[in-house]
Design a protein around this motif. Structure first.
Motif, PDB file in Angstrom:
ATOM      1  N   GLU A  84       0.854  -1.183   0.000  1.00 29.02           N
ATOM      2  CA  GLU A  84       0.000   0.000   0.000  1.00 29.02           C
ATOM      3  C   GLU A  84       0.889   1.231   0.000  1.00 29.02           C
ATOM      4  O   GLU A  84       1.879   1.285   0.724  1.00 29.02           O
ATOM      5  CB  GLU A  84      -0.912   0.023   1.223  1.00 29.02           C
ATOM      6  CG  GLU A  84      -2.013  -0.996   1.151  1.00 29.02           C
ATOM      7  CD  GLU A  84      -3.024  -0.862   2.289  1.00 29.02           C
ATOM      8  OE1 GLU A  84      -2.932   0.113   3.069  1.00 29.02           O
ATOM      9  OE2 GLU A  84      -3.884  -1.741   2.385  1.00 29.02           O
ATOM     10  N   ASP A  85       0.509   2.219  -0.837  1.00 21.67           N
ATOM     11  CA  ASP A  85       1.267   3.466  -0.846  1.00 21.67           C
ATOM     12  C   ASP A  85       0.833   4.340   0.343  1.00 21.67           C
ATOM     13  O   ASP A  85       0.023   3.933   1.168  1.00 21.67           O
ATOM     14  CB  ASP A  85       1.143   4.195  -2.183  1.00 21.67           C
ATOM     15  CG  ASP A  85      -0.271   4.690  -2.477  1.00 21.67           C
ATOM     16  OD1 ASP A  85      -1.111   4.714  -1.561  1.00 21.67           O
ATOM     17  OD2 ASP A  85      -0.515   5.070  -3.640  1.00 21.67           O
ATOM     18  N   LYS A  86       1.369   5.542   0.415  1.00 21.55           N
ATOM     19  CA  LYS A  86       1.085   6.438   1.539  1.00 21.55           C
ATOM     20  C   LYS A  86      -0.394   6.781   1.659  1.00 21.55           C
ATOM     21  O   LYS A  86      -0.871   7.130   2.730  1.00 21.55           O
ATOM     22  CB  LYS A  86       1.905   7.717   1.395  1.00 21.55           C
ATOM     23  CG  LYS A  86       3.383   7.484   1.487  1.00 21.55           C
ATOM     24  CD  LYS A  86       4.156   8.743   1.184  1.00 21.55           C
ATOM     25  CE  LYS A  86       5.637   8.439   1.098  1.00 21.55           C
ATOM     26  NZ  LYS A  86       6.406   9.581   0.654  1.00 21.55           N
ATOM     27  N   ASN A  87      -1.118   6.691   0.535  1.00 23.27           N
ATOM     28  CA  ASN A  87      -2.549   7.011   0.530  1.00 23.27           C
ATOM     29  C   ASN A  87      -3.429   5.782   0.759  1.00 23.27           C
ATOM     30  O   ASN A  87      -4.642   5.867   0.652  1.00 23.27           O
ATOM     31  CB  ASN A  87      -2.933   7.675  -0.792  1.00 23.27           C
ATOM     32  CG  ASN A  87      -2.188   8.977  -1.003  1.00 23.27           C
ATOM     33  OD1 ASN A  87      -1.997   9.741  -0.064  1.00 23.27           O
ATOM     34  ND2 ASN A  87      -1.748   9.214  -2.216  1.00 23.27           N
ATOM     35  N   GLY A  88      -2.811   4.634   1.011  1.00 25.81           N
ATOM     36  CA  GLY A  88      -3.564   3.411   1.249  1.00 25.81           C
ATOM     37  C   GLY A  88      -4.019   2.702  -0.010  1.00 25.81           C
ATOM     38  O   GLY A  88      -4.822   1.783   0.048  1.00 25.81           O
ATOM     39  N   VAL A  89      -3.482   3.129  -1.168  1.00 24.65           N
ATOM     40  CA  VAL A  89      -3.844   2.495  -2.437  1.00 24.65           C
ATOM     41  C   VAL A  89      -2.980   1.252  -2.633  1.00 24.65           C
ATOM     42  O   VAL A  89      -1.751   1.326  -2.571  1.00 24.65           O
ATOM     43  CB  VAL A  89      -3.656   3.474  -3.624  1.00 24.65           C
ATOM     44  CG1 VAL A  89      -3.960   2.788  -4.944  1.00 24.65           C
ATOM     45  CG2 VAL A  89      -4.535   4.708  -3.443  1.00 24.65           C
ATOM     46  N   GLY A  90      -3.626   0.113  -2.877  1.00 25.36           N
ATOM     47  CA  GLY A  90      -2.899  -1.139  -3.063  1.00 25.36           C
ATOM     48  C   GLY A  90      -2.282  -1.250  -4.447  1.00 25.36           C
ATOM     49  O   GLY A  90      -2.877  -0.818  -5.438  1.00 25.36           O
TER      50      GLY A  90
END
Length: 102
Positions: A84-90
């Motif tokens: 997951e990136d910093k924005n919570g996008v997988g």
């Protein structure tokens, strides 16, 4: 029964590789791999374009740091994992177990 998670993907390095070190002291080389080909699906040709982040860990990461540049053609064998990136996008990441220049 163990489920399979193995991928072989060839392509070219499309962004400059970055060498980082984890808090545990493990080296990781990260680069973006672009793959383009024509595949068959249901008897019809289909263009395939894949862009995936590749992570190579351990001593091999240091060895490949100066070998890989934008445009290098490689074949990666490894397994897929989700981050997951910093924005919570997988995102799917290909963790390289073997890397070969082609």
């Amino acid at each position: 029964m163990e489920l399979s998670n193995q991928l072989v993907l060839g392509g070219s390095v499309s962004k400059p590789p970055k060498l980082t070190t984890s808090p545990a002291g493990i080296s990781h080389l990260r680069f973006v791999l672009d793959h383009q080909s024509e595949q068959q699906e249901a008897g019809y040709p289909r263009r395939s374009f894949v862009r995936v982040l590749v992570v190579l860990g351990g001593e091999a990461a240091k060895q490949w740091t100066h070998e890989l540049t934008v445009g290098s053609q490689v074949q990666v064998t490894g397994f897929l994992n989700r981050i997951e990136d910093k924005n919570g996008v997988g995102k799917l990441v290909l963790h390289a177990q073997q890397l070969v220049k082609i």
